[in-house]
Design an enzyme around this catalytic site. Structure first.
Site: not given
Ligand code: UFG
Length: 316
Positions: A117, A141, A145, A205
């Site tokens: 990841s 997490y 990895k 967010f």
């Molecule tokens: N986001 C929102 N509202 C929500 C959920 C997410 O605005 O309700 C935003 C987050 O702030 C972020 C983007 O959408 O900017 C993506 O968020 P995700 O939770 O979908 O994904 P992440 O980028 O946090 O993480 C994902 C995987 C991880 C991995 C990572 C690698 O969940 O396991 O990508 O880039 F490690």
């Protein structure tokens, strides 16, 4: 190479890999503890074992009953937030990987494709992120990895196992199997739940980041493009660590706009607080994937939103 063991083969990505492998004519053996996976998603042509990788005896039995040539290792717990509250559970990612590697040594299996990841990089020091970027995970997490990558590299050295560790950026889209995350934590499933009335609203967010519209930028990669890279990785003869992303960033607000167009109606969203630990921007350099695997992504963010919407609509 004929028989492939797929760990986590009943999950979102694993089940897509099983389908693609079966279509390519491989014999597939699946192990999955079904903690998040859904057995019905596993292609009927694959042999299925409900086994947790921490159960070494059960895993030994799987290797004994089959003639495994290579392993695709997807099985892992993957919720970043939960990993910071329950390290004990997430340590199973490491224990399970050690058991799997031990079995590979015992049964002379010398090829593994590992599901890593972008979380191994932590807070980015630059974008696009290439494979030489420092690895300083900022959640447990991501640590698990990175730790598994190291274990695989060492087993590779000591026991002559070829490996390809693939560092995924934000995997999205529907593989065609219609996987619906029962406890959506990622943005695209959350958007689809808001758009199809399964949740009140989406909360963005934060919109005060230093990005083109203030919301976070991520690199979304289609699950079928991702799986294709794994299949290409089976055929290379070197051990590698490779990023998988599109090299193209999308902001959360751009996602909302694109999803509104695809769904054909407005849905509720509001701007909330920043989420702790969210970097402003994470975009992959996919140069190495192109050079080593001869891979390039075919689907864009619209395709991913469209396929996900189709899956959610069907399930209403
Ligand atoms: N986001 C929102 N509202 C929500 C959920 C997410 O605005 O309700 C935003 C987050 O702030 C972020 C983007 O959408 O900017 C993506 O968020 P995700 O939770 O979908 O994904 P992440 O980028 O946090 O993480 C994902 C995987 C991880 C991995 C990572 C690698 O969940 O396991 O990508 O880039 F490690």
């Amino acid at each position: 190479m004929k028989q492939i063991l797929v760990t986590g083969g009943a999950g979102y990505i694993g089940s897509a890999a099983v389908k693609a492998l079966v279509e390519k004519g491989y014999e597939v053996v699946v192990v999955d503890n079904l903690s998040k996976g859904v057995k019905e998603l596993v292609d009927k042509k694959a042999k299925f074992y409900k086994v947790d990788l921490i159960d070494k005896e059960a895993l030994d039995n799987v290797f004994q009953e089959n003639e495994i040539d290579a392993v695709m290792h997807f099985a892992a717990y993957k919720a970043v937030g939960e990993s910071m509250e329950n390290a004990v559970k997430y340590s199973d990612n490491i224990k399970g990987t050690i058991n799997l590697l031990d079995m590979m040594v015992k049964y002379n299996v010398n090829k593994i494709i590992y599901s890593s990841s972008a979380a191994v990089y932590g807070e980015p020091k630059y974008n696009p992120i290439d494979e030489k970027h420092p690895t300083e995970p900022c959640n447990y997490y991501g640590f698990t990895k990175l730790e598994c990558e190291s274990l695989i590299r060492w087993y590779g050295k000591v026991h002559d196992i070829d490996y390809v560790s693939l560092r995924y950026f934000n995997v999205a889209g529907d593989s065609g199997l219609g996987y619906i995350d029962p406890n959506a934590l990622n943005i695209i499933p959350i958007i689809m739940e808001a758009a199809t009335g399964k949740r009140d609203k989406l909360i963005i967010f934060g919109d005060d980041y230093d990005t083109r519209d203030g919301s976070c930028v991520r690199d979304y990669i289609d699950v079928n493009d991702l799986v294709r890279a794994h299949i290409l990785a089976l055929d290379i003869n070197s051990s590698e660590i490779i990023n998988l992303g599109t090299s193209d960033g999308t902001t959360v607000k751009e996602l909302v706009k694109a999803a509104t167009d695809i769904v054909g109606k407005e849905f509720n969203y509001e701007i909330g607080e920043r989420r702790k630990g969210d970097p402003a921007k994470l975009v992959a350099s996919n140069k190495k994937a192109k050079e080593i695997l001869g891979w390039k992504p075919e689907k864009d963010i619209k395709d991913m939103l469209e396929s996900t919407f189709k899956a959610y609509n069907k399930n209403l």
